[in-house]
Design an enzyme around this catalytic site. Structure first.
Site, PDB file in Angstrom:
ATOM      1  CD  GLU A  41     -26.631  26.756  31.475  1.00 38.26           C
ATOM      2  OE1 GLU A  41     -26.367  26.895  32.489  1.00 38.26           O
ATOM      3  OE2 GLU A  41     -26.134  27.430  30.332  1.00 38.26           O
ATOM      4  CB  THR A  46     -31.559  21.430  23.651  1.00 38.26           C
ATOM      5  OG1 THR A  46     -31.568  22.649  24.658  1.00 38.26           O
ATOM      6  CG2 THR A  46     -31.349  21.985  22.350  1.00 38.26           C
ATOM      7  NE  ARG A 176     -30.574  27.638  30.858  1.00 35.10           N
ATOM      8  CZ  ARG A 176     -30.903  26.555  31.507  1.00 35.10           C
ATOM      9  NH1 ARG A 176     -31.559  25.677  30.868  1.00 35.10           N
ATOM     10  NH2 ARG A 176     -30.874  26.395  32.681  1.00 35.10           N
ATOM     11  CG  ASP A 198     -37.714  19.354  29.557  1.00 35.32           C
ATOM     12  OD1 ASP A 198     -36.996  18.669  30.026  1.00 35.32           O
ATOM     13  OD2 ASP A 198     -37.955  20.249  29.081  1.00 35.32           O
ATOM     14  CD  GLN A 202     -30.964  26.131  37.876  1.00 40.74           C
ATOM     15  OE1 GLN A 202     -31.225  26.595  38.899  1.00 40.74           O
ATOM     16  NE2 GLN A 202     -30.364  26.784  36.690  1.00 40.74           N
TER      17      GLN A 202
HETATM   18  N1  LIG Z   1     -23.533  24.273  21.669  1.00 38.83           N
HETATM   19  C1  LIG Z   1     -24.394  23.432  22.332  1.00 38.83           C
HETATM   20  N2  LIG Z   1     -25.279  24.138  22.943  1.00 38.83           N
HETATM   21  C2  LIG Z   1     -26.252  23.332  23.527  1.00 38.83           C
HETATM   22  C3  LIG Z   1     -26.429  21.822  23.409  1.00 38.83           C
HETATM   23  N3  LIG Z   1     -27.258  21.302  23.978  1.00 38.83           N
HETATM   24  C4  LIG Z   1     -28.011  22.704  24.647  1.00 38.83           C
HETATM   25  N4  LIG Z   1     -27.441  23.725  24.312  1.00 38.83           N
HETATM   26  C5  LIG Z   1     -27.788  24.865  24.750  1.00 38.83           C
HETATM   27  O1  LIG Z   1     -27.681  24.834  26.218  1.00 38.83           O
HETATM   28  C6  LIG Z   1     -28.584  25.836  27.006  1.00 38.83           C
HETATM   29  C7  LIG Z   1     -29.349  24.950  28.105  1.00 38.83           C
HETATM   30  O2  LIG Z   1     -29.971  23.781  27.230  1.00 38.83           O
HETATM   31  P1  LIG Z   1     -31.274  23.348  27.822  1.00 38.83           P
HETATM   32  O3  LIG Z   1     -31.972  22.439  27.004  1.00 38.83           O
HETATM   33  O4  LIG Z   1     -32.196  24.559  28.250  1.00 38.83           O
HETATM   34  O5  LIG Z   1     -31.043  22.756  29.148  1.00 38.83           O
HETATM   35  P2  LIG Z   1     -31.867  21.961  30.276  1.00 38.83           P
HETATM   36  O6  LIG Z   1     -31.201  20.649  30.770  1.00 38.83           O
HETATM   37  O7  LIG Z   1     -33.111  21.660  29.905  1.00 38.83           O
HETATM   38  O8  LIG Z   1     -31.851  22.967  31.424  1.00 38.83           O
HETATM   39  P3  LIG Z   1     -32.750  22.960  32.882  1.00 38.83           P
HETATM   40  O9  LIG Z   1     -34.131  23.148  32.224  1.00 38.83           O
HETATM   41  O10 LIG Z   1     -32.402  24.142  33.622  1.00 38.83           O
HETATM   42  O11 LIG Z   1     -32.637  21.680  33.692  1.00 38.83           O
HETATM   43  C8  LIG Z   1     -29.564  26.352  25.698  1.00 38.83           C
HETATM   44  O12 LIG Z   1     -29.209  27.564  25.463  1.00 38.83           O
HETATM   45  C9  LIG Z   1     -29.090  25.216  24.570  1.00 38.83           C
HETATM   46  O13 LIG Z   1     -29.285  26.040  23.263  1.00 38.83           O
HETATM   47  C10 LIG Z   1     -25.316  21.346  22.621  1.00 38.83           C
HETATM   48  O14 LIG Z   1     -25.229  20.157  22.253  1.00 38.83           O
HETATM   49  N5  LIG Z   1     -24.262  22.135  22.113  1.00 38.83           N
HETATM   50 MG   LIG Z   2     -35.149  22.589  30.589  1.00 38.91          MG
END
Ligand SMILES: Nc1nc2c(ncn2[C@@H]2O[C@H](COP(=O)(O)OP(=O)(O)OP(=O)(O)O)[C@@H](O)[C@H]2O)c(=O)[nH]1
Ligand SMILES: [Mg+2]
Length: 351
Positions: A41, A46, A176, A198, A202
């Site tokens: 997360e 993103t 998400r 990517d 987790q």
């Molecule tokens: N407000 C805000 N939200 C963010 C930012 N970066 C990501 N998000 C939000 O955080 C959530 C998680 O982002 P992901 O890109 O899915 O995270 P991840 O690192 O890929 O997570 P995993 O795949 O579980 O490892 C999403 O709903 C995004 O919209 C940011 O800089 N600001």
């Molecule tokens: Mg991810």
């Protein structure tokens, strides 16, 4: 060098071979791979979405898929909010509880049938979102891992409910979906064939990272600086920032990435700036001595990411504070790509 006119002659064949091998070398230099790692997360996917947006965005089919993911997010977020209200005995009468359970079933049906919401369901979702116990549950979202983006989708119901709704880049970066396994995207950006890897962040996903450690040109570690007061989804006893720091030190203090360009994104800086106004850093990180401001806080965490690292690594590390949901991050991504190319050209002795 004079090019011989007889193309079958020995010197000409040699010349063409040299030319071919130079061309090959040139195109090999323009193929770059970037590994995205960091805890769950933190914003890795993103960042990848922003790279996709920089390369022309999505096909019609992909946009349809994104639309369904938004509906799926609305369904799961509604379910989590109502569950919190019920479990914590927040003030909601039985009739409303029943009504909202039906609403959640209808949202689920929408996702399953690949359909759109319709006015009546959208109105119920709006009333649900605005009612006091749900707002109270949303306030407490960090305690039960409801993602920050939930509010964004509820506030955009009027647009999302339309049959011809087309997700914008801002909608897409808010979705998400935890990554399972590894997703690779090959894109052309700034005349570079970029392969972005990517990884799911987790704990149960991290075993797969290792397979990519040897061959990448750059590694981009994404840590969410705003999560200094939050616990891991997969282990409620561990602070998310502590997990990010441990993971980072394990990955970069090992024998890996000796040649790759190393980049750190202290992400979710927008949420961090808001959070420091009301949540003490020292309470969760007793070593912090500064003022509870975004400036002092960011400085402290930057230092924590550098402490204990090899001096050579510190010199090689590029660190950026980012907000991955803002299109402004594309400027930083551009800079990062330039850096990666420069670093790798340096290694090959081309500059
Ligand atoms: N407000 C805000 N939200 C963010 C930012 N970066 C990501 N998000 C939000 O955080 C959530 C998680 O982002 P992901 O890109 O899915 O995270 P991840 O690192 O890929 O997570 P995993 O795949 O579980 O490892 C999403 O709903 C995004 O919209 C940011 O800089 N600001
Ligand atoms: Mg991810």
């Amino acid at each position: 060098m004079t090019i011989p006119h007889d193309f079958t002659s020995q010197p000409c064949r040699i010349f063409r071979q040299i030319e071919k091998s130079l061309e090959k070398k040139k195109s090999a230099l323009l193929e770059q791979s970037v590994l995205l790692i960091g805890p769950g997360e933190s914003g890795k996917s993103t960042v990848l979405k922003q790279i996709r947006a920089m390369c022309g965005g999505y096909t019609k089919h992909e946009l349809e898929e994104k639309k369904l993911l938004i509906l799926r997010n609305l369904w799961t977020f509604s379910d989590m909010l109502l569950e919190y209200v019920i479990k914590n005995y927040l003030d909601m009468n039985e009739t409303d509880k029943k009504k909202y359970k039906v609403m959640i079933e209808e949202l689920k049906f929408c996702v399953m049938s690949g359909g759109h919401m319709g006015d009546e369901l959208a109105e119920t979702v709006k009333v649900f979102w605005l009612c006091a116990p749900i707002q109270e549950a949303y306030e407490k979202r960090n305690t039960y891992h409801l993602t920050e983006s939930a509010g964004y989708f509820f506030e955009n119901i009027d647009r999302i409910k339309m049959p011809d709704f087309q997700p914008t880049n801002q909608d897409i970066v808010r979705i998400r979906v935890p990554t399972t396994g590894v997703v690779t995207a090959d894109v052309i950006l700034k005349n570079i064939k970029l392969s972005v890897i990517d990884c799911g962040g987790q704990r149960q996903e991290r075993r797969k990272w290792y397979h990519y450690f040897d061959d990448v040109h750059a590694v981009l570690f994404v840590a969410a600086i705003s999560e200094y007061d939050q616990k891991l989804v997969e282990d409620e006893s561990v602070n998310r920032m502590d997990e990010a720091l441990n993971l980072y030190h394990i990955v970069f203090n090992g024998k890996y990435f000796t040649k790759a360009a190393c980049i750190l994104f202290l992400n979710k800086i927008d949420l961090f700036r808001e959070k420091v106004k009301s949540v003490s850093i020292k309470k969760f990180h007793p070593g912090f001595e500064g003022a509870n401001t975004a400036e002092d806080g960011a400085k402290y965490f930057r230092r924590k990411f550098r402490d204990g690292m090899h001096p050579d690594f510190k010199k090689r590390l590029y660190c950026h504070e980012t907000c991955a949901i803002s299109d402004q991050v594309q400027i930083i991504i551009n800079t990062v790509i330039d850096t990666v190319v420069q670093e790798n050209l340096k290694d090959t002795g081309m500059i």
